[in-house]
Design a protein around this motif. Sequence first.
Motif, PDB file in Angstrom:
ATOM      1  N   GLU A 465       2.496 -82.769-104.224  1.00 38.84           N
ATOM      2  CA  GLU A 465       1.584 -83.788-104.736  1.00 38.84           C
ATOM      3  C   GLU A 465       1.280 -84.842-103.675  1.00 38.84           C
ATOM      4  OE1 GLU A 465       2.550 -85.639-108.375  1.00 38.84           O
ATOM      5  OE2 GLU A 465       2.812 -83.768-109.491  1.00 38.84           O
ATOM      6  N   GLU A 466       2.305 -85.261-102.951  1.00 40.68           N
ATOM      7  CA  GLU A 466       2.111 -86.279-101.913  1.00 40.68           C
ATOM      8  C   GLU A 466       1.197 -85.766-100.800  1.00 40.68           C
ATOM      9  OE1 GLU A 466       4.795 -88.839 -98.716  1.00 40.68           O
ATOM     10  OE2 GLU A 466       5.754 -87.884-100.448  1.00 40.68           O
ATOM     11  N   LEU A 467       1.432 -84.537-100.363  1.00 43.46           N
ATOM     12  CA  LEU A 467       0.572 -83.955 -99.327  1.00 43.46           C
ATOM     13  C   LEU A 467      -0.874 -83.814 -99.814  1.00 43.46           C
ATOM     14  CD1 LEU A 467       2.958 -81.168 -97.972  1.00 43.46           C
ATOM     15  CD2 LEU A 467       2.208 -83.201 -96.730  1.00 43.46           C
ATOM     16  N   TYR A 468      -1.023 -83.434-101.078  1.00 40.92           N
ATOM     17  CA  TYR A 468      -2.359 -83.271-101.626  1.00 40.92           C
ATOM     18  C   TYR A 468      -3.078 -84.620-101.712  1.00 40.92           C
ATOM     19  CZ  TYR A 468      -6.078 -81.842-104.815  1.00 40.92           C
ATOM     20  OH  TYR A 468      -7.301 -81.597-105.401  1.00 40.92           O
ATOM     21  N   ARG A 469      -2.353 -85.659-102.143  1.00 43.15           N
ATOM     22  CA  ARG A 469      -2.961 -86.993-102.201  1.00 43.15           C
ATOM     23  C   ARG A 469      -3.344 -87.480-100.806  1.00 43.15           C
ATOM     24  NH1 ARG A 469       1.173 -88.077-106.248  1.00 43.15           N
ATOM     25  NH2 ARG A 469       0.221 -88.363-108.292  1.00 43.15           N
ATOM     26  N   GLU A 470      -2.463 -87.229 -99.821  1.00 42.94           N
ATOM     27  CA  GLU A 470      -2.766 -87.649 -98.451  1.00 42.94           C
ATOM     28  C   GLU A 470      -4.024 -86.952 -97.943  1.00 42.94           C
ATOM     29  OE1 GLU A 470       0.729 -86.734 -96.250  1.00 42.94           O
ATOM     30  OE2 GLU A 470       1.871 -88.459 -97.011  1.00 42.94           O
ATOM     31  N   ARG A 471      -4.160 -85.655 -98.271  1.00 42.40           N
ATOM     32  CA  ARG A 471      -5.351 -84.924 -97.832  1.00 42.40           C
ATOM     33  C   ARG A 471      -6.602 -85.475 -98.511  1.00 42.40           C
ATOM     34  NH1 ARG A 471      -5.728 -78.476 -98.495  1.00 42.40           N
ATOM     35  NH2 ARG A 471      -4.044 -78.580 -96.961  1.00 42.40           N
ATOM     36  N   LYS A 472      -6.530 -85.740 -99.811  1.00 38.97           N
ATOM     37  CA  LYS A 472      -7.675 -86.286-100.533  1.00 38.97           C
ATOM     38  C   LYS A 472      -8.064 -87.648 -99.980  1.00 38.97           C
ATOM     39  CE  LYS A 472      -8.122 -86.132-104.908  1.00 38.97           C
ATOM     40  NZ  LYS A 472      -7.879 -86.290-106.360  1.00 38.97           N
TER      41      LYS A 472
END
Length: 517
Positions: A465-472
């Motif tokens: 989730e953290e990686l996905y938020r950082e990418r977004k």
Amino acid sequence: MVDELDVDDVVARARARLRALHAAQHAVVNHRARDGVDPDLELKASLAPYVRDLFARDGTSERASAAATRMAFCGLETAGELRFWEYGVEWLATAERRLALYRVKCGGLDARRMLVEDGSGEGGDGFEWDSDGSTWMPFELATTATGRRVALEVRDGYAKVPKEALAECYAERVEREVRRDCERVFRKLRAWVSAGDAPRAFDPRCRSNALRAIRTWQPAVEDLPRVDARGGVSLAKRRRARRRAVRVGGAAQVAIAVEADDVGEDAEVHRSGEDLKRALAAAHPAATKVQTRPYPPCMRDQLSALRRDAHLKYADRFRLNLFLKGIGFEVGETLEFWRRGVFPRGRMAAYQKEHTYSIRHHYGLEGAMKDYTPHNCESLGKKSENGRACPFVGSNVDEFRSASSSKDWFGELSFDGRVAVELAVQAGDARCACERVFADFHGGVPVGEDFLFPVDYYDASLEIEELYRERKSALAKAPSNAENAAESGDDDQAEDDVLPKNFKLDVDEFSSDDDDK
């Protein structure tokens, strides 16, 4: 004699010893065996700088550090009373045994010489040495070798111990000595305090004393040996680096919690961070798939039972509380989880009667004040009086399908995901089945190689989730650059971003800055 000691020097010597104790504990606990590599050689290489030259040729520092640590860990001042600290003694004895073993293996001590010097009072006037390095010693000093089923020659109360078993025999001798010494020191310390003869620097009732400075000290993570875990991508690495994998406290962390709790520093202080908010949402009757996704199936079963019954049996509460502790909940947060997430729908009297003491006990604030650690996947798969906590162990496919059909996580699996899970259950591979559940809920991304605890499942999910938020967030800040890069075929992913390029995930926002609802 104590009044003549330099207190700062005593504390410094004790901390030097504790640094070596923590280093040995950290290396042994976190080491992962690799195929074709002797684990003992790896451990000796990583621990040699910490244990080989500890107090080399300095008997005064050796004795002072040992005495100070035993005095610090034998008892705790709680509720105005000096209590024998069972867990502190257990931790110190085990740690000293491990330290003694690797001091011998790394060349810092001569096991034969130490056994001769320390063993004269334990049954026997001396030892006999054979040319092959084996040793004739009093039989009671050779219990480690006999327990390992080593074929020993016995004669007149003596046993012939091979050279390779001497280190273990000496380490066991040290452990027994520490346990006896701590009991003896505690009796003297209590009499000393009761008579009012204890200097303030060594009086447990004084908040700023040398014993507390020793008992609550722990080395920084960067001062511990580096231990490489098993290979492969570990999605939980960054989160676990703040918790289990670098956990060095043990008895020190429990001592801090006990002493802080004793003066009420943490009373009614609860932070409402992301983990607590997510747990409260997962225990709510209206919990969504996104809110419960980070929890492994074994813990989701517990949460489902809470939503349904507002109650768990003790063994299930114990597992869930230790899981919450493992993902970073402080004792106040776990109490808050039960108070707000469960008992508004249950009986508040039951919360006060059944749960407050047991939760505090699980955190080392009651009873023996022991630092309980979260259950690993292997232990959850073992049969207990309440059955197995792991849903993937101990059944064939038909039994598994029947038992799981009503569970929320099973109903959320895709068709292909369910087939993959059932194939793993049929093969008897519980870990693989759990990994297939994780991958199905996280867009095909695997949980990672270093998956041994339910806590690892949770950490890996939140890492995704953290990686996905950082990418977004990065795409939102520079959408034109991202689009140009996609058109040109450039791969500009961050090195630690292991998510597929077109990965999508439904996420909720749990901000620690939000007001409590």
